[in-house]
Write a protein that holds these residues in place. Sequence first.
Motif, short mmCIF file in Angstrom:
data_model
loop_
_atom_site.label_atom_id
_atom_site.label_comp_id
_atom_site.label_asym_id
_atom_site.label_seq_id
_atom_site.Cartn_x
_atom_site.Cartn_y
_atom_site.Cartn_z
N VAL A 89 0.80 -1.21 0.00
CA VAL A 89 0.00 0.00 0.00
C VAL A 89 0.84 1.27 0.00
CG1 VAL A 89 -1.58 1.37 1.41
CG2 VAL A 89 -2.07 -1.02 0.97
N ALA A 90 1.92 1.28 0.75
CA ALA A 90 2.74 2.49 0.86
C ALA A 90 3.65 2.69 -0.34
CB ALA A 90 3.57 2.45 2.13
N VAL A 91 3.79 1.67 -1.19
CA VAL A 91 4.68 1.76 -2.35
C VAL A 91 3.93 2.42 -3.50
CG1 VAL A 91 6.06 0.49 -4.02
CG2 VAL A 91 5.93 -0.29 -1.63
N LEU A 92 4.54 3.44 -4.10
CA LEU A 92 3.92 4.16 -5.21
C LEU A 92 4.53 3.72 -6.53
CD1 LEU A 92 3.83 7.75 -3.67
CD2 LEU A 92 1.92 6.14 -3.90
N ASP A 93 3.68 3.55 -7.54
CA ASP A 93 4.14 3.21 -8.88
C ASP A 93 4.12 4.48 -9.71
OD1 ASP A 93 4.47 2.37 -11.51
OD2 ASP A 93 3.46 0.46 -11.15
N PRO A 94 5.29 5.00 -10.10
CA PRO A 94 5.35 6.26 -10.84
C PRO A 94 4.51 6.30 -12.11
CG PRO A 94 7.53 5.61 -10.10
CD PRO A 94 6.62 4.44 -9.84
N ALA A 95 4.25 5.15 -12.71
CA ALA A 95 3.51 5.10 -13.98
C ALA A 95 2.01 5.32 -13.80
CB ALA A 95 3.75 3.76 -14.67
N TYR A 96 1.52 5.36 -12.56
CA TYR A 96 0.08 5.46 -12.33
C TYR A 96 -0.29 6.68 -11.48
CZ TYR A 96 -0.21 0.74 -14.20
OH TYR A 96 -0.13 -0.36 -15.03
N ILE A 97 0.57 7.67 -11.48
CA ILE A 97 0.32 8.90 -10.72
C ILE A 97 -0.28 9.96 -11.66
CG2 ILE A 97 1.40 10.79 -9.45
CD1 ILE A 97 3.46 8.78 -8.44
N TYR A 98 -1.36 10.61 -11.21
CA TYR A 98 -2.04 11.61 -12.03
C TYR A 98 -2.41 12.84 -11.19
CZ TYR A 98 -2.72 7.73 -15.30
OH TYR A 98 -2.52 6.67 -16.15
N MET A 128 -4.35 18.05 -6.60
CA MET A 128 -3.83 16.99 -5.77
C MET A 128 -3.25 15.89 -6.67
SD MET A 128 -6.63 16.79 -2.69
CE MET A 128 -5.45 15.95 -1.62
N TYR A 129 -2.62 14.89 -6.05
CA TYR A 129 -1.95 13.85 -6.83
C TYR A 129 -2.39 12.48 -6.32
CZ TYR A 129 0.47 18.13 -7.67
OH TYR A 129 0.71 19.45 -7.96
N LEU A 130 -2.82 11.66 -7.27
CA LEU A 130 -3.38 10.35 -6.95
C LEU A 130 -2.60 9.25 -7.65
CD1 LEU A 130 -7.16 11.16 -7.61
CD2 LEU A 130 -5.87 11.57 -5.50
N GLU A 131 -2.48 8.11 -6.98
CA GLU A 131 -2.03 6.90 -7.66
C GLU A 131 -3.27 6.03 -7.84
OE1 GLU A 131 1.16 3.41 -6.79
OE2 GLU A 131 -0.92 3.19 -6.17
N ILE A 132 -3.55 5.67 -9.09
CA ILE A 132 -4.73 4.86 -9.40
C ILE A 132 -4.26 3.59 -10.08
CG2 ILE A 132 -6.93 4.78 -10.62
CD1 ILE A 132 -7.01 7.81 -10.46
N LYS A 133 -4.36 2.48 -9.35
CA LYS A 133 -3.84 1.22 -9.86
C LYS A 133 -4.57 0.05 -9.22
CE LYS A 133 0.51 -1.37 -10.36
NZ LYS A 133 1.95 -1.42 -10.01
N VAL A 139 -4.47 8.80 -2.24
CA VAL A 139 -4.14 10.22 -2.20
C VAL A 139 -2.70 10.32 -1.71
CG1 VAL A 139 -4.67 12.45 -1.17
CG2 VAL A 139 -6.53 10.88 -1.74
N ILE A 140 -1.84 10.89 -2.51
CA ILE A 140 -0.41 10.92 -2.18
C ILE A 140 -0.13 12.02 -1.16
CG2 ILE A 140 1.92 11.22 -3.08
CD1 ILE A 140 0.94 10.07 -5.71
N GLY A 141 0.50 11.61 -0.06
CA GLY A 141 0.84 12.55 1.00
C GLY A 141 2.31 12.52 1.32
N SER A 142 2.74 13.46 2.13
CA SER A 142 4.16 13.55 2.48
C SER A 142 4.64 12.30 3.21
CB SER A 142 4.40 14.79 3.34
OG SER A 142 3.56 14.76 4.49
#
Length: 281
Positions: A89-98, A128-133, A139-142
């Motif tokens: 859950v805490a890992v973000l995939d750069p290809a799915y950020i909008y 705001m910036y979201l990862e949708i995957k 919702v991307i936070g600090s």
Amino acid sequence: MKQARLYDQPEQFAEMMKRQLEESLQIGVKMTEGEPLLLLIDDKIGKAQISLHDTYRTYMAGGDLNAAVDYLNNIVRSSRIASEKKDEVAVLDPAYIYPALRDEAYAEAMRKQAGGLSAERLPGLREMYLEIKDGLTKVIGSDMLELNPGLSEERVRKLAYENLRRAGWQEPRMRLPTLLDSCRLEVYMHDTHPAECQLLDPELNKHLSRNPYLVAFTNRKTVMVLRADEPMETLRQAQRLAEESGFRTMARRSVALMPSPVSDRVYWVRDGKAGLLPPRK
């Protein structure tokens, strides 16, 4: 026929949603003191807040409990996916950020909750910036950036627009007449990724006519645009077209009746730059 409402008070509505969540997820849910429409949950992957404000507003406008149930089902589904993939859950995939537009009050609530990142975009709205995957929206936070080395707020914003541009321009799903023969309504409805920021991005909207237009970001998956065959160069012209075409009224109805409302504000776009269009006095 308008449906009778069973839960007229925020406390009643929140209590119903709270019980449903507790039974569905088998977790503890609490109502925030002094703010019943903000639920606090504590599940296997940590604590979280759930805002019922927009859902309650939609329910009060139409009396349809189905919209609230659908929202609740989405929460249950997302929570189960998150629980199953708690290590990811805490890992973000750069290809799915909008990038996505949200009301400034929502953005502030997300900032307080988990350091939600946002930037000034339009009066009353923040980006705001979201990862949708895999059916899950984050919702991307600090706090997430701390767990993803190499990702800074600036990098997240850059990736968000790179992904938006890679997806390409999303055409309107509907083109409809208005109360004025000189005006037409375009409705953009997206479901794979947030596409509203394409209208504000010079690289994506460069093929559009340079003629001024009006836009309202009414719902999370719906953007309404008003184009006119007559001049919209002055404030008075833009205000008249917004009122007499019915565009401002349609924006308000969309926010009041459709799920996941964002804002009924109308913006006037000239030379690629958007500004708030105040109502005609």
